[in-house]
Design a protein around this motif. Structure first.
Motif, PDB file in Angstrom:
ATOM      1  N   ARG A   1      59.991 -34.331  13.278  1.00 24.71           N
ATOM      2  CA  ARG A   1      59.095 -33.990  14.393  1.00 24.71           C
ATOM      3  C   ARG A   1      57.789 -33.354  13.922  1.00 24.71           C
ATOM      4  O   ARG A   1      56.894 -33.138  14.728  1.00 24.71           O
ATOM      5  CB  ARG A   1      59.801 -33.011  15.342  1.00 24.71           C
ATOM      6  N   ALA A   2      57.692 -33.026  12.634  1.00 24.59           N
ATOM      7  CA  ALA A   2      56.524 -32.313  12.127  1.00 24.59           C
ATOM      8  C   ALA A   2      55.383 -33.272  11.815  1.00 24.59           C
ATOM      9  O   ALA A   2      55.514 -34.492  11.943  1.00 24.59           O
ATOM     10  CB  ALA A   2      56.907 -31.502  10.889  1.00 24.59           C
ATOM     11  N   ASN A   3      54.264 -32.706  11.372  1.00 19.74           N
ATOM     12  CA  ASN A   3      53.085 -33.526  11.088  1.00 19.74           C
ATOM     13  C   ASN A   3      53.224 -34.256   9.756  1.00 19.74           C
ATOM     14  O   ASN A   3      54.230 -34.123   9.050  1.00 19.74           O
ATOM     15  CB  ASN A   3      51.822 -32.664  11.112  1.00 19.74           C
ATOM     16  N   ALA A   4      52.191 -34.973   9.364  1.00 25.65           N
ATOM     17  CA  ALA A   4      52.256 -35.839   8.196  1.00 25.65           C
ATOM     18  C   ALA A   4      52.355 -35.072   6.888  1.00 25.65           C
ATOM     19  O   ALA A   4      52.738 -35.636   5.866  1.00 25.65           O
ATOM     20  CB  ALA A   4      51.029 -36.740   8.151  1.00 25.65           C
ATOM     21  N   VAL A   5      52.018 -33.790   6.884  1.00 29.99           N
ATOM     22  CA  VAL A   5      52.109 -32.998   5.663  1.00 29.99           C
ATOM     23  C   VAL A   5      53.412 -32.210   5.626  1.00 29.99           C
ATOM     24  O   VAL A   5      54.179 -32.273   4.662  1.00 29.99           O
ATOM     25  CB  VAL A   5      50.903 -32.049   5.537  1.00 29.99           C
ATOM     26  N   ALA A   6      53.702 -31.453   6.673  1.00 28.37           N
ATOM     27  CA  ALA A   6      54.906 -30.632   6.689  1.00 28.37           C
ATOM     28  C   ALA A   6      56.167 -31.479   6.809  1.00 28.37           C
ATOM     29  O   ALA A   6      57.219 -31.129   6.260  1.00 28.37           O
ATOM     30  CB  ALA A   6      54.830 -29.632   7.852  1.00 28.37           C
ATOM     31  N   GLY A   7      56.075 -32.607   7.524  1.00 26.56           N
ATOM     32  CA  GLY A   7      57.260 -33.439   7.727  1.00 26.56           C
ATOM     33  C   GLY A   7      57.929 -33.890   6.447  1.00 26.56           C
ATOM     34  O   GLY A   7      59.136 -33.638   6.243  1.00 26.56           O
ATOM     35  N   PRO A   8      57.217 -34.552   5.523  1.00 26.77           N
ATOM     36  CA  PRO A   8      57.863 -34.980   4.275  1.00 26.77           C
ATOM     37  C   PRO A   8      58.428 -33.813   3.467  1.00 26.77           C
ATOM     38  O   PRO A   8      59.483 -33.951   2.830  1.00 26.77           O
ATOM     39  CB  PRO A   8      56.732 -35.681   3.527  1.00 26.77           C
ATOM     40  N   LEU A   9      57.738 -32.664   3.479  1.00 29.20           N
ATOM     41  CA  LEU A   9      58.238 -31.521   2.716  1.00 29.20           C
ATOM     42  C   LEU A   9      59.528 -30.978   3.307  1.00 29.20           C
ATOM     43  O   LEU A   9      60.473 -30.633   2.571  1.00 29.20           O
ATOM     44  CB  LEU A   9      57.175 -30.429   2.677  1.00 29.20           C
ATOM     45  N   LEU A  10      59.607 -30.901   4.628  1.00 28.49           N
ATOM     46  CA  LEU A  10      60.839 -30.431   5.266  1.00 28.49           C
ATOM     47  C   LEU A  10      61.986 -31.407   5.040  1.00 28.49           C
ATOM     48  O   LEU A  10      63.123 -30.995   4.766  1.00 28.49           O
ATOM     49  CB  LEU A  10      60.588 -30.237   6.764  1.00 28.49           C
ATOM     50  N   ILE A  11      61.704 -32.699   5.139  1.00 28.63           N
ATOM     51  CA  ILE A  11      62.755 -33.699   4.908  1.00 28.63           C
ATOM     52  C   ILE A  11      63.231 -33.636   3.463  1.00 28.63           C
ATOM     53  O   ILE A  11      64.443 -33.728   3.185  1.00 28.63           O
ATOM     54  CB  ILE A  11      62.237 -35.099   5.256  1.00 28.63           C
ATOM     55  N   ALA A  12      62.310 -33.466   2.535  1.00 22.77           N
ATOM     56  CA  ALA A  12      62.688 -33.374   1.124  1.00 22.77           C
ATOM     57  C   ALA A  12      63.594 -32.171   0.883  1.00 22.77           C
ATOM     58  O   ALA A  12      64.630 -32.276   0.208  1.00 22.77           O
ATOM     59  CB  ALA A  12      61.441 -33.281   0.250  1.00 22.77           C
ATOM     60  N   ALA A  13      63.228 -31.024   1.459  1.00 13.42           N
ATOM     61  CA  ALA A  13      64.066 -29.841   1.298  1.00 13.42           C
ATOM     62  C   ALA A  13      65.434 -30.044   1.942  1.00 13.42           C
ATOM     63  O   ALA A  13      66.467 -29.618   1.406  1.00 13.42           O
ATOM     64  CB  ALA A  13      63.366 -28.627   1.913  1.00 13.42           C
TER      65      ALA A  13
END
Length: 689
Positions: free
Chosen positions: A62-74
């Motif tokens: 649900r996050a933006n294009a920057v925070a989203g990939p980082l949250l998914i990676a974590a």
């Protein structure tokens, strides 16, 4: 932190559409972190990792294009930790914690061959004398030595024998391959051997149908094609390698052709491709079908069924499961009108395998398979964009494709093979160039045809032709292995080398844009670490049966016989190769009456071999290191490693640290984990202030 986020905000948009291949990488990082822990995490911590991983992935979507990939990676890293822990607890079973000698009863569920060329039986439904069922290992593996009256145990049969059992051994040296962890995931609670005949207690009573069919087909193939050719054919068709001699296996390894006997991506891909091509051609020959039916999708569905049957018949080991998943992803992509081979398909296959068997990440099979596949897809995608092969004459394209694929796969897997097996096959590319085409054009198609002809009793025709192809491959392995310099020895790298090489390869293959040049940094660091790798000055086997001292001429061993498996591992890891007798001839001190003495940096090393040697030992000098195969009385002024001490430490190593010896042990490296008999660590919560 703000600068880093701004840099990511500038970089990540360029990677949009190419981030999915990083998903299994993040999952693998979590799995690797779990196995690197030295204390078993509590179950509550695993649940916390699973829940937080799911929450982070949900937020990332649900996050933006920057925070989203980082949250998914974590979230994927946390999920990898949880998956590995859950798998470790799922396969948990009793471990034998003493040396057992007596009757062993069980059902035959596996037949293979050991490194010493002995047939081994894997048994379940195990019954041991005077052991409660709750304490009895779920599975044991027994090597058959001596004269065997019941030489061919039937799959599913209940047998009884008298043998020796003990817990699976640990690493041969600190930081080495942990066989006890490997055995844990195979559900092996004990391993051992017998020198007495195996007796049939009950014939197969039902069940084990696939295993029995597999071994029946293997025996039929070996009767049709006797000798090593038949054993090779049985390995290719059923995964049964119990008939192959150690000399043949060594020649195949020395020429980098060993992958041809393991049912992996090559075999599964060739079989699926053969069935797909045959079905598609057959359906196209029928006018009514050609014009009205989705021929390509039907052929893909048929190939998928054939691949599933091959998986079941081959025994379903980890390598074959991995190959099936990758083939299934490609065939399903064809059925869904998607690209059959892409980095997304490779990533999806890796996600499935790591989710089902997280421990596969640590094995050379998984690493080499996905390294080769990722590199091949990336290179051929680049060639396709540049029309590289299209510029060559039509007749030359298949040859170029073969040379490029062999070279790329060899380059991608070479560092992994060198790290795990401590050798490099200098003529492996040449051997593969003249063998792989025969495997694809003759061996696998004839294996498929033999299965079609089997109900008619005409399978011998296809097997005979298949044997000609296998004879060619065996001849190539035999001759190339005899060439001067065919095999080179490689020193074992440190623990950080392979992860750095993997990081470099992944950046080069997956990253888009100029950032790929960053792959050179971890590759250069890995090369530097590998070239500067140091070996222990002193090694002690976990049972006290062998001592190795590093001399200017190479590793010197305290015995010329006994503990041969450990001796071979030490010499391979040193990167010097050779045999145990030659290493024993380098022993720098006295070696008489089963007492070996030497000096290392001013420290006396004494190895006592047996009860008589221990009884004759007059005492140690101050600061000496004494190793014994039997328990010794208390001594003052020296360091003693006898069986009682080594049970707590495992194999021991001493490193030369500027003239002083630095101690290390397997137990200190591996820690307290489930596969070493340690339960999960309790959950510790901070008290409220």
């Amino acid at each position: 932190m703000g600068t880093a986020l701004r840099a990511l905000a500038a970089i990540l948009p360029d990677q949009r559409g190419f981030l999915f291949p990083w998903a299994p990488v993040c999952l693998a990082c979590g799995i690797g972190f779990y196995f690197a822990l030295r204390v078993e995490p509590p179950v509550a911590a695993l649940w916390l990792a699973a829940l937080s991983g799911a929450a982070l992935v949900g937020l990332g979507l649900r996050a933006n294009a920057v925070a989203g990939p980082l949250l998914i990676a974590a979230g994927l890293v946390a999920a990898g930790l949880a998956l590995a822990g859950a798998r470790s607890h799922t396969v948990a079973g009793p471990l034998l914690d003493f040396r057992y000698y007596g009757p062993i009863q069980g059902r035959v569920v596996g037949i293979d061959r050991s490194a010493s060329d002995a047939v081994r039986l894997t048994l379940d439904w195990v019954v041991l004398d005077r052991m409660a069922p709750a304490d009895t290992p779920a599975r044991v593996r027994v090597a058959l030595h001596g004269q065997q009256g019941y030489a061919d145990p039937a799959p599913g049969a209940t047998v009884i024998l008298t043998g020796h059992l003990s817990a699976p051994g640990g690493a041969a040296e600190p930081g080495g391959f942990d066989f006890r962890r490997h055995a844990w995931f195979l559900r092996l609670g004990a391993v051992g051997y017998t020198r007495t005949p195996v007796l049939l207690l009950e014939p197969p009573q039902g069940g084990q149908w696939v295993f029995r069919a597999r071994m029946w087909l293997s025996e039929r193939v070996k009767r049709t094609l006797p000798g090593e050719t038949g054993a090779f054919a049985a390995a290719v068709m059923t995964g049964d390698r119990s008939g192959m001699g150690q000399a043949t296996l060594d020649q195949l390894r020395d020429t980098n052709l060993a992958h041809l006997i393991a049912i992996s991506g090559l075999h599964m891909g060739l079989l699926a491709g053969t069935v797909f091509a045959a079905l598609r051609l057959g359906l196209l020959l029928i006018p009514a079908v050609r014009l009205t039916w989705p021929v390509k999708k039907l052929a893909a569905a048929g190939a998928l069924l054939a691949a599933a049957g091959y998986l079941a018949l081959s025994g379903g080991n980890v390598a074959t499961e991995r190959a099936f998943v990758m083939a299934a992803v490609a065939l399903l992509a064809v059925m869904l009108d998607r690209r059959a081979l892409s980095l997304r398909a490779v990533a999806l296959a890796a996600l499935i395998i790591l989710s089902l068997r997280p421990e596969a990440l640590l094995g050379p099979g998984f690493q080499m398979s996905f390294a080769a596949t990722t590199a091949l897809v990336a290179v051929f995608e680049a060639l396709s964009r540049a029309d590289g092969l299209q510029r060559a004459p039509r007749w030359l394209r298949p040859v170029l494709s073969l040379v490029i694929s062999s070279a790329v796969a060899g380059a991608a897997t070479a560092p992994i093979a060198m790290a795990h097996f401590n050798q490099v096959a200098h003529y492996g590319l040449l051997a593969n160039l003249v063998s792989v085409p025969v495997m694809g054009a003759v061996v696998v198609p004839m294996a498929v045809l033999s299965a079609v002809l089997l109900p008619l009793g005409l399978d011998w025709i296809a097997l005979w032709i298949m044997g000609l192809g296998l004879d060619w491959i065996l001849a190539v392995a035999h001759h190339v292995a005899q060439w001067d310099g065919a095999v080179g020895a490689v020193v074992a790298p440190g623990p950080a080398v392979l992860p750095l090489i993997a990081a470099a390869g992944l950046i080069a293959a997956i990253w888009r844009g100029r950032g790929r040049a960053a792959a050179a940094l971890p590759l250069a660091v890995a090369a530097g670490l590998w070239m500067s790798a140091e070996r222990p000055a002193l090694l002690v086997a976990e049972d006290g049966g062998l001592v190795g001292i590093l001399t200017p001429e190479g590793r010197a061993l305290s015995r010329d016989r006994g503990s041969g498996f450990v001796a071979g591992i030490w010499l391979e890891n040193d990167g010097q190769g050779g045999d145990q007798a030659g290493a024993a001839a380098r022993w720098p001190g006295q070696n008489a009456d089963r007492i070996a003495r030497a000096s290392l940096g001013g420290v006396e090393i004494v190895h006592l071999q047996g009860k008589r040697a221990a009884a004759a030992f007059a005492g140690c000098t101050p600061g000496a290191i004494v190793v014994a195969t039997v328990d010794l009385p208390a001594m003052t002024g020296c360091t003693v490693f006898d069986p009682k001490t080594l049970r707590a430490t495992g194999a021991v190593a001493f490193w030369d640290n500027k003239g002083a010896l630095r101690f290390d042990s397997v137990t200190a490296r591996s820690g307290q984990r489930l596969w070493h008999g340690a339960g999960p660590a309790p959950l510790r919560l901070a008290k409220a202030q």
